[in-house]
Design a protein around this motif. Sequence first.
Motif, PDB file in Angstrom:
ATOM      1  N   SER A  31      21.073  89.715 -33.807  1.00 25.27           N
ATOM      2  CA  SER A  31      20.309  89.700 -35.053  1.00 25.27           C
ATOM      3  C   SER A  31      21.054  88.972 -36.176  1.00 25.27           C
ATOM      4  O   SER A  31      20.502  88.765 -37.244  1.00 25.27           O
ATOM      5  CB  SER A  31      19.949  91.122 -35.484  1.00 25.27           C
ATOM      6  N   GLU A  32      22.295  88.566 -35.932  1.00 20.73           N
ATOM      7  CA  GLU A  32      23.053  87.792 -36.927  1.00 20.73           C
ATOM      8  C   GLU A  32      22.422  86.413 -37.087  1.00 20.73           C
ATOM      9  O   GLU A  32      21.585  85.998 -36.292  1.00 20.73           O
ATOM     10  CB  GLU A  32      24.516  87.620 -36.469  1.00 20.73           C
ATOM     11  N   ARG A  33      22.846  85.687 -38.071  1.00 22.63           N
ATOM     12  CA  ARG A  33      22.335  84.344 -38.305  1.00 22.63           C
ATOM     13  C   ARG A  33      22.748  83.416 -37.162  1.00 22.63           C
ATOM     14  O   ARG A  33      23.857  83.517 -36.637  1.00 22.63           O
ATOM     15  CB  ARG A  33      22.866  83.809 -39.626  1.00 22.63           C
ATOM     16  N   ARG A  34      21.840  82.510 -36.808  1.00 21.05           N
ATOM     17  CA  ARG A  34      22.103  81.576 -35.707  1.00 21.05           C
ATOM     18  C   ARG A  34      23.362  80.752 -35.946  1.00 21.05           C
ATOM     19  O   ARG A  34      24.137  80.514 -35.015  1.00 21.05           O
ATOM     20  CB  ARG A  34      20.907  80.654 -35.479  1.00 21.05           C
ATOM     21  N   ALA A  35      23.585  80.323 -37.168  1.00 17.25           N
ATOM     22  CA  ALA A  35      24.757  79.493 -37.465  1.00 17.25           C
ATOM     23  C   ALA A  35      26.057  80.238 -37.146  1.00 17.25           C
ATOM     24  O   ALA A  35      27.003  79.650 -36.629  1.00 17.25           O
ATOM     25  CB  ALA A  35      24.735  79.049 -38.918  1.00 17.25           C
ATOM     26  N   GLN A  36      26.108  81.520 -37.446  1.00 17.70           N
ATOM     27  CA  GLN A  36      27.315  82.312 -37.163  1.00 17.70           C
ATOM     28  C   GLN A  36      27.504  82.496 -35.659  1.00 17.70           C
ATOM     29  O   GLN A  36      28.626  82.411 -35.163  1.00 17.70           O
ATOM     30  CB  GLN A  36      27.230  83.665 -37.842  1.00 17.70           C
ATOM     31  N   ILE A  37      26.432  82.784 -34.955  1.00 12.35           N
ATOM     32  CA  ILE A  37      26.524  82.963 -33.508  1.00 12.35           C
ATOM     33  C   ILE A  37      26.940  81.647 -32.861  1.00 12.35           C
ATOM     34  O   ILE A  37      27.819  81.618 -31.992  1.00 12.35           O
ATOM     35  CB  ILE A  37      25.191  83.478 -32.945  1.00 12.35           C
ATOM     36  N   ARG A  38      26.338  80.561 -33.291  1.00  8.12           N
ATOM     37  CA  ARG A  38      26.671  79.238 -32.741  1.00  8.12           C
ATOM     38  C   ARG A  38      28.145  78.923 -32.963  1.00  8.12           C
ATOM     39  O   ARG A  38      28.841  78.468 -32.063  1.00  8.12           O
ATOM     40  CB  ARG A  38      25.784  78.180 -33.397  1.00  8.12           C
ATOM     41  N   GLU A  39      28.621  79.160 -34.178  1.00  2.00           N
ATOM     42  CA  GLU A  39      30.031  78.901 -34.500  1.00  2.00           C
ATOM     43  C   GLU A  39      30.954  79.710 -33.588  1.00  2.00           C
ATOM     44  O   GLU A  39      31.939  79.186 -33.058  1.00  2.00           O
ATOM     45  CB  GLU A  39      30.297  79.240 -35.961  1.00  2.00           C
ATOM     46  N   ALA A  40      30.645  80.976 -33.395  1.00  2.00           N
ATOM     47  CA  ALA A  40      31.490  81.827 -32.550  1.00  2.00           C
ATOM     48  C   ALA A  40      31.458  81.363 -31.089  1.00  2.00           C
ATOM     49  O   ALA A  40      32.503  81.333 -30.420  1.00  2.00           O
ATOM     50  CB  ALA A  40      31.035  83.277 -32.663  1.00  2.00           C
ATOM     51  N   LEU A  41      30.281  80.996 -30.586  1.00  2.00           N
ATOM     52  CA  LEU A  41      30.183  80.521 -29.201  1.00  2.00           C
ATOM     53  C   LEU A  41      30.909  79.190 -29.011  1.00  2.00           C
ATOM     54  O   LEU A  41      31.544  78.971 -27.976  1.00  2.00           O
ATOM     55  CB  LEU A  41      28.718  80.396 -28.781  1.00  2.00           C
ATOM     56  N   LEU A  42      30.838  78.326 -30.016  1.00  2.00           N
ATOM     57  CA  LEU A  42      31.524  77.039 -29.908  1.00  2.00           C
ATOM     58  C   LEU A  42      33.040  77.191 -30.016  1.00  2.00           C
ATOM     59  O   LEU A  42      33.774  76.325 -29.546  1.00  2.00           O
ATOM     60  CB  LEU A  42      31.002  76.050 -30.948  1.00  2.00           C
ATOM     61  N   LYS A  43      33.523  78.269 -30.595  1.00  2.00           N
ATOM     62  CA  LYS A  43      34.970  78.525 -30.580  1.00  2.00           C
ATOM     63  C   LYS A  43      35.422  78.896 -29.176  1.00  2.00           C
ATOM     64  O   LYS A  43      36.539  78.608 -28.769  1.00  2.00           O
ATOM     65  CB  LYS A  43      35.347  79.619 -31.577  1.00  2.00           C
ATOM     66  N   LEU A  44      34.546  79.555 -28.428  1.00  2.00           N
ATOM     67  CA  LEU A  44      34.873  79.944 -27.055  1.00  2.00           C
ATOM     68  C   LEU A  44      34.760  78.771 -26.098  1.00  2.00           C
ATOM     69  O   LEU A  44      35.536  78.654 -25.156  1.00  2.00           O
ATOM     70  CB  LEU A  44      33.957  81.082 -26.596  1.00  2.00           C
ATOM     71  N   ALA A  45      33.764  77.907 -26.295  1.00  2.06           N
ATOM     72  CA  ALA A  45      33.553  76.716 -25.466  1.00  2.06           C
ATOM     73  C   ALA A  45      33.196  75.570 -26.407  1.00  2.06           C
ATOM     74  O   ALA A  45      32.035  75.351 -26.718  1.00  2.06           O
ATOM     75  CB  ALA A  45      32.439  76.945 -24.456  1.00  2.06           C
ATOM     76  N   PRO A  46      34.210  74.849 -26.901  1.00  2.00           N
ATOM     77  CA  PRO A  46      33.960  73.805 -27.894  1.00  2.00           C
ATOM     78  C   PRO A  46      33.215  72.596 -27.320  1.00  2.00           C
ATOM     79  O   PRO A  46      33.189  72.392 -26.104  1.00  2.00           O
ATOM     80  CB  PRO A  46      35.359  73.408 -28.368  1.00  2.00           C
ATOM     81  N   LEU A  47      32.636  71.815 -28.237  1.00  2.00           N
ATOM     82  CA  LEU A  47      32.015  70.562 -27.822  1.00  2.00           C
ATOM     83  C   LEU A  47      33.047  69.755 -27.051  1.00  2.00           C
ATOM     84  O   LEU A  47      34.235  69.760 -27.386  1.00  2.00           O
ATOM     85  CB  LEU A  47      31.517  69.785 -29.044  1.00  2.00           C
ATOM     86  N   GLY A  48      32.597  69.104 -25.984  1.00  4.29           N
ATOM     87  CA  GLY A  48      33.500  68.360 -25.115  1.00  4.29           C
ATOM     88  C   GLY A  48      33.885  69.125 -23.855  1.00  4.29           C
ATOM     89  O   GLY A  48      34.428  68.555 -22.923  1.00  4.29           O
ATOM     90  N   SER A  49      33.611  70.421 -23.827  1.00  6.23           N
ATOM     91  CA  SER A  49      33.908  71.237 -22.631  1.00  6.23           C
ATOM     92  C   SER A  49      33.052  70.769 -21.462  1.00  6.23           C
ATOM     93  O   SER A  49      31.949  70.262 -21.637  1.00  6.23           O
ATOM     94  CB  SER A  49      33.601  72.716 -22.896  1.00  6.23           C
ATOM     95  N   ARG A  50      33.554  70.954 -20.271  1.00  6.21           N
ATOM     96  CA  ARG A  50      32.804  70.623 -19.052  1.00  6.21           C
ATOM     97  C   ARG A  50      31.870  71.771 -18.699  1.00  6.21           C
ATOM     98  O   ARG A  50      32.103  72.923 -19.084  1.00  6.21           O
ATOM     99  CB  ARG A  50      33.759  70.367 -17.906  1.00  6.21           C
ATOM    100  N   SER A  51      30.827  71.458 -17.937  1.00  4.74           N
ATOM    101  CA  SER A  51      29.832  72.482 -17.584  1.00  4.74           C
ATOM    102  C   SER A  51      30.466  73.623 -16.794  1.00  4.74           C
ATOM    103  O   SER A  51      30.093  74.782 -16.990  1.00  4.74           O
ATOM    104  CB  SER A  51      28.676  71.863 -16.805  1.00  4.74           C
TER     105      SER A  51
END
Length: 141
Positions: A31-51
């Motif tokens: 229920s948190e804001r999408r931007a916050q969830i996205r930021e947290a998920l991208l810290k775990l798997a940043p852009l450039g990560s392999r599938s």
Amino acid sequence: MKLRPVFLSVLLFTASLPAHSGEPAVKINVSERRAQIREALLKLAPLGSRSAEVLALIQQRLLPKDSPAPPLLARPASGPSAEASDRRGVKSIQLDLGDYPNPGLLAISPTFPFEQSLQAQWAFDADDRLIELFLDRSLKQ
């Protein structure tokens, strides 16, 4: 709002903990804001990560223990957020992050049990690199 930094800190802290029986290691407050969830998920798997790295993250951190990882789809990301983007990729991974009550709809009709669902889609380019993460909400009945 002071709770948001606490949420991110808790999310990042729990990301370092091993999964417990039947519970994901990272609990996402959908229920948190999408931007916050996205930021947290991208810290775990940043852009450039392999599938393969993203699939391992999903299975080890976001799903309950012994749950199978979602498939790597041989198609671009889809949905409202992806349709408006030129970074849909050529492959994608989709994951339903969870459901939560929609308080606005409950106020209109408390006997009609509307929920919202949050879905994540990781988009990969032809070189198997993560180029975008899309989050979309949808109503459930």
